[in-house]
Design a protein around this motif. Structure first.
Motif, PDB file in Angstrom:
ATOM      1  N   MET A   1       0.842  -1.172   0.000  1.00 43.47           N
ATOM      2  CA  MET A   1       0.000   0.000   0.000  1.00 43.47           C
ATOM      3  C   MET A   1       0.899   1.251   0.000  1.00 43.47           C
ATOM      4  N   PRO A   2       0.640   2.206  -0.874  1.00 44.50           N
ATOM      5  CA  PRO A   2       1.453   3.414  -0.953  1.00 44.50           C
ATOM      6  C   PRO A   2       1.334   4.281   0.298  1.00 44.50           C
ATOM      7  N   CYS A   3       2.408   4.938   0.628  1.00 43.48           N
ATOM      8  CA  CYS A   3       2.447   5.918   1.714  1.00 43.48           C
ATOM      9  C   CYS A   3       2.837   7.258   1.087  1.00 43.48           C
ATOM     10  N   ILE A   4       1.987   8.259   1.254  1.00 47.81           N
ATOM     11  CA  ILE A   4       2.226   9.575   0.657  1.00 47.81           C
ATOM     12  C   ILE A   4       2.311  10.580   1.789  1.00 47.81           C
ATOM     13  N   MET A   5       3.469  11.185   1.974  1.00 48.24           N
ATOM     14  CA  MET A   5       3.678  12.088   3.100  1.00 48.24           C
ATOM     15  C   MET A   5       4.187  13.442   2.645  1.00 48.24           C
ATOM     16  N   ILE A   6       4.166  14.388   3.585  1.00 48.80           N
ATOM     17  CA  ILE A   6       4.642  15.747   3.308  1.00 48.80           C
ATOM     18  C   ILE A   6       5.779  16.072   4.258  1.00 48.80           C
ATOM     19  N   SER A   7       6.821  16.689   3.730  1.00 46.73           N
ATOM     20  CA  SER A   7       7.948  17.140   4.544  1.00 46.73           C
ATOM     21  C   SER A   7       8.600  18.315   3.833  1.00 46.73           C
ATOM     22  N   GLY A   8       8.810  19.406   4.549  1.00 46.29           N
ATOM     23  CA  GLY A   8       9.466  20.563   3.947  1.00 46.29           C
ATOM     24  C   GLY A   8       8.504  21.503   3.256  1.00 46.29           C
ATOM     25  N   ILE A   9       7.526  22.038   4.009  1.00 49.32           N
ATOM     26  CA  ILE A   9       6.572  22.970   3.404  1.00 49.32           C
ATOM     27  C   ILE A   9       6.512  24.291   4.165  1.00 49.32           C
ATOM     28  N   ALA A  10       7.442  24.518   5.073  1.00 48.00           N
ATOM     29  CA  ALA A  10       7.426  25.752   5.866  1.00 48.00           C
ATOM     30  C   ALA A  10       7.751  26.963   5.000  1.00 48.00           C
ATOM     31  N   GLY A  11       7.288  28.117   5.439  1.00 47.66           N
ATOM     32  CA  GLY A  11       7.592  29.369   4.760  1.00 47.66           C
ATOM     33  C   GLY A  11       6.495  29.810   3.813  1.00 47.66           C
ATOM     34  N   ILE A  12       6.830  30.822   3.044  1.00 52.69           N
ATOM     35  CA  ILE A  12       5.875  31.375   2.085  1.00 52.69           C
ATOM     36  C   ILE A  12       6.635  31.715   0.803  1.00 52.69           C
ATOM     37  N   GLY A  13       5.961  31.602  -0.322  1.00 52.24           N
ATOM     38  CA  GLY A  13       6.632  31.832  -1.605  1.00 52.24           C
ATOM     39  C   GLY A  13       7.427  30.618  -2.031  1.00 52.24           C
ATOM     40  N   LYS A  14       8.139  30.747  -3.125  1.00 55.25           N
ATOM     41  CA  LYS A  14       8.984  29.670  -3.664  1.00 55.25           C
ATOM     42  C   LYS A  14       8.223  28.359  -3.800  1.00 55.25           C
ATOM     43  N   VAL A  58      -2.402  10.312  -5.531  1.00 56.14           N
ATOM     44  CA  VAL A  58      -3.426   9.300  -5.279  1.00 56.14           C
ATOM     45  C   VAL A  58      -4.211   9.000  -6.556  1.00 56.14           C
ATOM     46  N   LEU A  59      -4.653  10.034  -7.240  1.00 54.48           N
ATOM     47  CA  LEU A  59      -5.414   9.825  -8.472  1.00 54.48           C
ATOM     48  C   LEU A  59      -4.590   9.121  -9.535  1.00 54.48           C
ATOM     49  N   ALA A  60      -3.335   9.518  -9.683  1.00 51.47           N
ATOM     50  CA  ALA A  60      -2.474   8.866 -10.673  1.00 51.47           C
ATOM     51  C   ALA A  60      -2.322   7.381 -10.364  1.00 51.47           C
ATOM     52  N   LEU A  61      -2.116   7.059  -9.081  1.00 48.10           N
ATOM     53  CA  LEU A  61      -1.966   5.653  -8.701  1.00 48.10           C
ATOM     54  C   LEU A  61      -3.257   4.877  -8.955  1.00 48.10           C
ATOM     55  N   LEU A  62      -4.391   5.458  -8.599  1.00 44.75           N
ATOM     56  CA  LEU A  62      -5.680   4.790  -8.793  1.00 44.75           C
ATOM     57  C   LEU A  62      -5.986   4.547 -10.268  1.00 44.75           C
ATOM     58  N   LEU A  63      -5.569   5.495 -11.117  1.00 46.88           N
ATOM     59  CA  LEU A  63      -5.859   5.396 -12.549  1.00 46.88           C
ATOM     60  C   LEU A  63      -4.756   4.673 -13.330  1.00 46.88           C
ATOM     61  N   GLY A  64      -3.713   4.230 -12.616  1.00 46.68           N
ATOM     62  CA  GLY A  64      -2.635   3.501 -13.283  1.00 46.68           C
ATOM     63  C   GLY A  64      -1.738   4.383 -14.131  1.00 46.68           C
TER      64      GLY A  64
END
Length: 68
Positions: A1-14, A58-64
């Motif tokens: 089962m895929p695990c999709i996580m977020i890391s490194g989104i602090a700040g604004i811009g860029k 998620v959508l890309a994985l579901l749609l192959g």
């Protein structure tokens, strides 16, 4: 089962620095690989972009489709 996580989104811009990295067969990480909440807060625009990137994975994985 895929695990999709977020890391490194602090700040604004860029926001173009937010990307997707695949590690192994089932781990996807969304973020910029360097920002930290010890340096700045995760503001809504970057959080929303990261969440949308997660949904796209998620959508890309579901749609192959290719994720990267």
């Amino acid at each position: 089962m895929p695990c999709i996580m977020i890391s490194g989104i602090a700040g604004i811009g860029k926001s173009d620095e937010l990307g997707v990295t695949k590690m192994g067969d089932n781990l996807y990480i969304v973020g910029d690989k360097h920002s930290s909440i010890t340096d700045d807060c995760p503001y809504a625009p970057r959080v929303a972009i990261a969440a949308n990137k997660q949904a796209d994975i998620v959508l890309a994985l579901l749609l192959g489709k290719d994720v990267l």
